[in-house]
Design a protein around this motif. Structure first.
Motif, PDB file in Angstrom:
ATOM      1  N   GLU A   9     -32.633  39.384 -22.432  1.00  0.00           N
ATOM      2  CA  GLU A   9     -31.539  39.284 -22.904  1.00  0.00           C
ATOM      3  C   GLU A   9     -31.360  38.678 -24.447  1.00  0.00           C
ATOM      4  OE1 GLU A   9     -28.520  40.014 -21.860  1.00  0.00           O
ATOM      5  OE2 GLU A   9     -29.604  41.043 -20.016  1.00  0.00           O
ATOM      6  N   HIS A  69     -24.058  42.836 -23.566  1.00  0.00           N
ATOM      7  CA  HIS A  69     -24.288  43.804 -24.603  1.00  0.00           C
ATOM      8  C   HIS A  69     -22.887  44.371 -25.092  1.00  0.00           C
ATOM      9  CE1 HIS A  69     -28.282  43.074 -22.801  1.00  0.00           C
ATOM     10  NE2 HIS A  69     -27.629  43.131 -21.535  1.00  0.00           N
ATOM     11  N   GLU A  77     -25.849  50.000 -19.135  1.00  0.00           N
ATOM     12  CA  GLU A  77     -25.450  48.639 -18.802  1.00  0.00           C
ATOM     13  C   GLU A  77     -24.088  47.998 -19.356  1.00  0.00           C
ATOM     14  OE1 GLU A  77     -28.252  45.562 -19.604  1.00  0.00           O
ATOM     15  OE2 GLU A  77     -27.068  43.892 -18.471  1.00  0.00           O
TER      16      GLU A  77
HETATM   17 ZN    ZN Z   1     -28.114  42.413 -19.785  1.00  0.00          ZN
END
Ligand code: ZN
Length: 474
Positions: free
Chosen positions: A286, A183, A198
């Protein structure tokens, strides 16, 4: 008041109402966010609705102009972190035709790419403007096989030893590990309790893993993402290839469908369906990263796709078997410091693992949606433990399967690394710590090699002793 006067007032009133309705219907630009990447600057304009737009450049002095029809500025364009960007200032003004003109002043010329993004869970409509530095054009892409640092043949446990180069200590290269912090930028990844993101947790872990790997002779770690900015999934594998990676490790800490889910897991690619529901769910979420963050113009062109297809047939099987092998070693080591979600490497169609020629794994360090794990993932101690265990797994894999021409291959071929695991039958008076010291292996690796939950061993018990670490090597 004459009839004509009344009519005129009525028309004027109607015109005013129309004008009001028109400006009421304008899309609002609520604000702008900025991210700096090594080769580009991204501006994201947050909007109250969908817009059309046009972008053009002006020279001497360099400027970018964005015209957005039927739009008005409601937020501020100030207080952006402009340091290290080519942007020196930004201003906006409404135009007579109800459009909004934004002018960006630049210190050097850039190549602009712009696109709009649909709303998602996180944000509403957005207009994205990527300004690529002229030195690094966005279309630059190295050919798939042109890297001399990496052997054309993938690392494979089945590779016969006769294919290896003779030991040449003078020409030893480092084994290169590409570490991909998931990310970034516009895509925060999963968000845990208290707003922990995250993208921040995995960047911190990735940087520590890089430091640990770089401290060891014969290895070099390269970060795919070095800061808080977005990289499309396909670009991540390209960066790894450009760096000559022998291994691609993507690091994540995702949410799970159930907040009670916990434990670390390791994933490899599957083109033939996922090995579990969670694996499929995670791969889907994802792969949405490109939609959340915005892919812009990055895609494989037809030539690349054909070449990738050929390479896929030639080497995918060997690459996948290496991925599963290194994945299992990383997973076993992680199992000694944190609970595991599954004891085996899982497989699903993760975009980021689709390099045909670089063994690739995706490590879920834990579920950030689980309050206890989210807390743990933010502590320095747990991050360090994760780093040590991932590092041990990677080291074990390359000691057993060093790519030809590397320092580690030379160490192995000249007998400086004891090959393979050995066995030891516990005798009276021996402790696990004593055995670890005697065989020059870490307590964690001997524990994980034997799936021990604690350090209690019994006389007569057979232990498998992992290959020694390089710490004792001259
Ligand atoms: Zn992830």
């Amino acid at each position: 008041m004459g009839l004509r006067m009344r009519a005129r007032a009525w028309i004027a009133g109607l015109a005013l109402m129309l004008l009001a309705a028109q400006s009421w219907a304008l899309t609002e630009v609520r604000g702008v966010r900025l991210w700096r990447a090594p080769d580009n600057t991204r501006l994201v304009f947050d909007l109250t609705g969908p817009v059309q737009h046009s972008v053009f450049t002006l020279a001497a002095p360099d400027r970018i102009v964005i015209d957005v029809p039927r739009a008005a500025l409601r937020g501020s364009l100030d207080n952006l972190p402009l340091a290290n960007t080519p942007i020196t200032g930004m201003r906006a003004a409404p135009r007579d035709d109800n459009s909004l003109r934004v002018v960006i002043d630049l210190s050097s010329s850039v190549t602009p790419k712009s696109f709009t993004l649909e709303p998602n869970q996180e944000y509403g409509h957005r207009l994205v403007l990527d300004l690529f530095d002229k030195a690094a054009a966005p279309s630059e892409r190295p050919p798939v096989t042109a890297n001399p640092a990496r052997p054309a043949t993938p690392v494979s446990p089945a590779l016969p030893s006769s294919n290896r180069l003779p030991p040449q200590p003078s020409a030893q290269r480092d084994i290169i590990i590409a570490i991909d912090a998931g990310h970034g930028g516009e895509d925060p990844g999963a968000i845990g309790p208290g707003g922990v993101r995250e993208k921040d947790v995995v960047l911190s872990i990735s940087k520590q893993l890089q430091r640990a790997i770089n401290a060891e002779r014969g290895y070099r770690a390269e970060l795919v993402r070095t800061g808080d900015y977005f990289i499309p999934l396909r670009k991540r594998t390209e960066i790894a290839r450009k760096k000559g990676a022998d291994l691609f490790v993507s690091i994540h800490a995702d949410a799970a469908p159930r907040t009670s889910a916990y434990g670390a897991s390791v994933y490899a690619l599957s083109d033939r369906g996922a090995t579990s529901e969670t694996a499929r769910w995670l791969a889907d979420s994802e792969n949405r990263s490109d939609l959340i963050g915005g892919v812009g113009n990055v895609s494989l062109d037809d030539k690349d796709r054909m070449l990738a297809g050929v390479l896929l047939d030639l080497s995918m099987t060997a690459t996948l078997s290496s991925s599963l092998n290194v994945g299992q070693k990383v997973l076993s080591n992680m199992g000694s410091i944190t609970p595991l979600h599954k004891r085996r490497v899982e497989q699903a169609g993760f975009m980021v693992l689709k390099s045909p020629d670089i063994p690739s794994i995706l490590v879920e360090t834990g579920f950030i949606s689980n309050p206890a794990e989210a807390r743990k993932l933010q502590t320095a101690g747990h991050q360090q433990a994760l780093v040590r265990s991932m590092h041990s797994g990677i080291r074990q894999f390359f000691q057993e399967n060093p790519p030809p021409g590397t320092y580690i291959a030379w160490l192995r071929d000249s007998g400086r690394i004891a090959p393979g695991p050995r066995e030891h039958v516990v005798r009276s008076g021996e402790s696990l710590a004593l055995l670890a010291q005697r065989y020059q292996v870490s307590l964690a690796s001997i524990r994980s090699a034997n799936n021990l939950k604690n350090d209690v061993i019994k006389v007569g018990q057979t232990l498998s002793i992992p290959a020694p670490t390089l710490a004792g090597e001259p």
